[in-house]
Enzyme design. Structure first.
Site, short mmCIF file in Angstrom:
data_model
loop_
_atom_site.label_atom_id
_atom_site.label_comp_id
_atom_site.label_asym_id
_atom_site.label_seq_id
_atom_site.Cartn_x
_atom_site.Cartn_y
_atom_site.Cartn_z
CB SER A 16 -7.97 3.52 2.70
OG SER A 16 -7.27 2.64 4.13
CB SER B 13 -8.43 0.64 5.63
OG SER B 13 -9.39 1.51 6.02
CE LYS C 67 -4.45 1.84 3.22
NZ LYS C 67 -5.05 2.04 3.67
#
Length: 500
Positions: free
Chosen positions: A155, A179, A80
């Site tokens: 996210s 997330s 990420k």
């Protein structure tokens, strides 16, 4: 698509050790897959082909020379784009850091490098991890591989989509209020939020420091366990890092798959049932409970009264910490700098112009909420009260775990949302979509989402929660549930994903 991209991380690791193929071949296959599907999926902000192939070649050389390697050396991975990587652009999906190249590595990336996992690239997310659909990104939407008209969640949407689209066998996400777990549910994956402090946050671009946690996204419980094993451990650079010895998560997953659910006490949270849950989500959840009961598990309904206040408390604590953490983006130290088009150029006007241009609307909304909650005259009424609720949540979970081994619930009230929902909906209504995941972050306990089936062709998730520091218990129960569910469903959910 080559067969190599369809293999799980564990299958790849076993075949690499056996010499069936090389890490270079595996890495190149995934890079080719990325090139093929990225125009549709947009899971990556930055790809790192040269670095990945260099790492793969190094692993191949060492393996050929008979050197001792990590069991998963040569298996590619994605990170990420909140994970700081020296010499590789790290953006947090924001214009504020659009061209920032960090001078150091996050601890979790150092661990990935030491294990010899080639880095395929940095994945898309909601800006600074604020959002639940990956629509709040300065680099465009990531789509859900199951249905490209829908969101992959957020996210960590890019991290999840990259694994579901067979672009990467493993990825690293972050979880502040769900997330990792919510995108895992939306994409038919296993996603784990570890116990707070058990994985280092050093070098992770902060959103809400008392809630953020790094964790794995993978296709199987065993794969998630293996990556978690790599990431976990004490770090002197992180003041919140636990000093506990890291358990053998892979062994726990194996034990669960072999021993099954017989004798396990599973607590169904009464407050996470009823209205507001999709019919298909509840149906798959009830089927999972029936399977567990037939396998010898005991189902116990438990009360966690404070869950009714958890979302509201979270949306005071989290924005308050956001407003503090994002104060560093002022246009003067690093990142974007915008000078006012007219009037004097002062620290105040540069900061105002930079933040207006660099932050998206959701980030601005949360900064405003947090600044208000921390302001004089409101601190005790809002932030202070929210912290008291947090204590109640922790106590209620502790009491519940005195009665059961793990708690179970659906991961999310819905399946993957269509794009554009956030434009039309009340933000608070969307925030309530995290009702099942947020409490674990407030309490600091570990949570896992694993696939529980399909509803109208879209994946649903089963969430497991365990006491703090009992992450291994998640893998034991998760491994057992996965075996039961795969037997019931005729194999892994991802076998049913439409071809891209």
């Amino acid at each position: 698509m080559t067969d190599l991209t369809r293999k799980t991380a564990t299958e790849l690791a076993q075949s690499l050790r056996a010499g069936d193929f090389t890490s270079t071949e595996v890495t190149r296959a995934h890079l080719d897959r990325i090139e093929s599907v990225e125009p549709t999926i947009n899971a990556f902000i930055t790809t790192t082909a040269d670095a990945a192939l260099a790492t793969a070649a190094d692993v191949d050389r060492k393996r050929a020379a008979g050197e001792d390697l990590h069991p998963y050396a040569g298996v590619p991975i994605a990170l990420k784009d909140l994970v700081v990587t020296q010499g590789i652009r790290t953006t947090a999906a924001s214009k504020m850091l659009e061209n920032w190249v960090p001078p150091y590595d996050a601890t979790v990336y150092q661990k990935v490098q030491e294990a010899g996992l080639p880095l395929l690239g940095k994945t898309n997310l909601d800006e600074f991890a604020m959002g639940a659909t990956t629509e709040h990104s300065a680099f465009g939407n990531t789509t859900n591989p199951w249905d490209t008209t829908r969101s992959p969640g957020g996210s960590s949407g890019g991290a999840a989509a990259s694994v579901a689209a067979f672009e990467a066998p493993l990825s690293v996400g972050t979880d502040t209020g769900g997330s990792i777990r919510q995108p895992a549910a939306f994409n038919g994956l296993v996603g784990v939020k570890p116990t707070y402090g058990s994985v280092s946050r050093y070098g992770i671009i902060a959103m809400a420091s008392s809630l953020d946690q790094v964790g794995p996204l993978a296709r199987t419980v065993e794969d998630a366990a293996a990556l978690h094993q790599i990431l976990a451990g004490h770090d002197r650079h992180d003041s919140t890092s636990l000093t506990d010895e890291v358990p053998d998560f892979t062994a726990a997953a194996h034990a669960g798959a072999q021993e099954g659910l017989k004798g396990k006490k599973l607590g169904v949270i009464r407050q996470l049932q009823g209205e507001g849950w999709d019919v298909g989500v509840i149906a798959r959840f009830n089927e999972a409970l029936e399977l567990a009961q037939k396998a010898g598990a005991e189902i116990v309904e438990v009360d966690i009264p404070s869950i009714g206040y958890a979302v509201e408390a979270y949306y005071l604590i989290m924005p308050s910490e956001v407003s503090s953490n994002l104060a560093r983006y002022d246009g003067m130290r690093y990142g974007l700098r915008v000078e006012p088009s007219e009037g004097p150029v002062t620290a105040e006007t540069v900061m105002a112009a930079t933040r207006a241009a660099g932050f998206g609307k959701e980030v601005k909304r949360r900064i405003l909420l947090g600044t208000y909650a921390l302001s004089a005259g409101y601190y005790d009424a809002y932030y202070g009260s929210a912290q008291k609720v947090r204590t109640l949540v922790q106590r209620d979970f502790a009491a519940a775990f005195d009665k059961v081994d793990v708690l179970v619930s659906p991961t999310s009230p819905t399946t993957a949302l269509p794009f554009g929902v956030e434009d039309d909906a009340d933000p608070m209504a969307l925030y309530m979509g995290d009702i099942a995941t947020i409490p674990a972050n407030l309490a600091g306990i570990p949570g896992m989402s694993l696939p529980s089936g399909l509803s109208d062709g879209l994946p649903t998730g089963l969430q497991l929660l365990a006491p703090a520091r009992e992450d291994a218990r998640l893998y034991t129960v998760g491994g057992a549930f996965e075996a039961e569910l795969n037997g019931h469903l005729g194999g892994p959910i991802l076998d049913q994903i439409p071809q891209l």
